[in-house]
Design a protein around this motif. Structure first.
Motif, PDB file in Angstrom:
ATOM      1  N   SER A 231      33.937  41.596  43.275  1.00  0.00           N
ATOM      2  CA  SER A 231      32.720  41.069  42.666  1.00  0.00           C
ATOM      3  C   SER A 231      33.072  39.847  41.819  1.00  0.00           C
ATOM      4  O   SER A 231      34.245  39.565  41.541  1.00  0.00           O
ATOM      5  N   SER A 232      32.064  39.116  41.402  1.00  0.00           N
ATOM      6  CA  SER A 232      32.278  37.908  40.615  1.00  0.00           C
ATOM      7  C   SER A 232      32.986  38.222  39.302  1.00  0.00           C
ATOM      8  O   SER A 232      32.582  39.112  38.556  1.00  0.00           O
TER       9      SER A 232
ATOM     10  N   THR B 113      31.199  35.004  48.126  1.00  0.00           N
ATOM     11  CA  THR B 113      31.839  36.322  48.069  1.00  0.00           C
ATOM     12  C   THR B 113      33.051  36.409  48.980  1.00  0.00           C
ATOM     13  O   THR B 113      34.113  36.902  48.576  1.00  0.00           O
TER      14      THR B 113
ATOM     15  N   GLN C 289      35.912  39.580  38.893  1.00  0.00           N
ATOM     16  CA  GLN C 289      36.666  40.829  38.904  1.00  0.00           C
ATOM     17  C   GLN C 289      38.163  40.611  38.625  1.00  0.00           C
ATOM     18  O   GLN C 289      38.798  39.762  39.226  1.00  0.00           O
TER      19      GLN C 289
ATOM     20  N   SER D 256      38.232  35.170  41.896  1.00  0.00           N
ATOM     21  CA  SER D 256      37.004  35.955  41.817  1.00  0.00           C
ATOM     22  C   SER D 256      35.863  35.193  41.149  1.00  0.00           C
ATOM     23  O   SER D 256      34.729  35.681  41.113  1.00  0.00           O
TER      24      SER D 256
END
Length: 230
Positions: A148-149, A125, A151, A120
């Motif tokens: 999401s970044s 993405t 996560q 992540s």
């Protein structure tokens, strides 16, 4: 004497790696494997690899799960409505990851090599969660929710048991479901995102055939494991 050694004195022949064992998961016996980690590992980077063979189609088959509750869990499964592969994770009762392939996997005579690759922290993405079958990346999704970044994937919480061949009833909100079929060469890599070439390769003589490699030399990390079922 091997032919290559005869033709070329001193040449070395690399032996072909063969998988000697597999494990039968019989749904009727409620068979599965489980382990609860004693400490936390990486929350954002992991790889799961397994060779699987289904005994029946059009049935929900939990392959690998890590759960704490109905609101916090991770799961890889064959879903029953279309025999597609599904990867999903919930944190605080919200899907932070959910991908379902458009492709269906309905051949009970076939071995499928599955590689789930999670990172992540990746800046792209679509590359934060990648799924491969027999060395080829799945890119066509019926459901496509990427993490999401940064996560958390929930796999390495020290309160969440690993389950192989089993989907806990808490996750489904109903009866527990079990994998029906065979598994071989099952690996969890904690803290590294590895390509499928770490676990398999295309055959030199038949380049469309994906075959296993010896994975015993890989680094599995804090909570990682390798099951050869010997």
């Amino acid at each position: 004497m091997p032919i290559n050694s005869f033709l070329y004195p001193g040449a070395k022949v690399t032996p072909v790696f063969e998988v000697a064992n597999s494990c039968r998961f019989n749904r009727a016996d409620s068979a599965y494997m489980s382990k609860t980690p004693s400490s936390g590992g990486s929350d954002t980077i992991a790889t799961f690899s397994a060779w699987v063979k289904r005994a029946a189609t059009e049935e929900y088959n939990g392959i690998f799960t890590s759960y704490s509750s109905t609101t916090n869990y991770f799961e890889i499964n064959f879903e029953s409505s279309g025999d597609c592969l599904e990867v999903r994770a919930k944190v605080s009762d919200s899907y932070v990851l959910r991908k379902i392939t458009n492709r269906k996997f309905r051949d009970p005579s076939a071995w499928y090599h599955l590689v789930f690759r999670y990172d992540s922290d990746n800046s792209t993405t679509g590359d934060r969660m990648r799924l491969y079958v027999n060395g080829v990346e799945e890119t066509s999704w019926g459901t496509d929710t990427s993490p999401s970044s940064g996560q958390d994937h929930w796999v390495n919480s020290n309160s969440a048991p690993f389950n192989l061949g089993y989907d806990n009833a808490q996750v489904l909100g109903g009866s527990a479901t079990y994998f029906d079929g065979y598994m071989a060469e099952v690996c969890l890599i904690d803290g590294s995102s590895l390509a499928p070439t770490s676990f398999g390769e295309f055959d030199e003589d038949s380049p469309t055939i994906w075959k296993p490699k010896d994975v015993s030399g890989l680094t599995f990390g804090t909570n990682g494991f390798y099951l050869d079922f010997e």
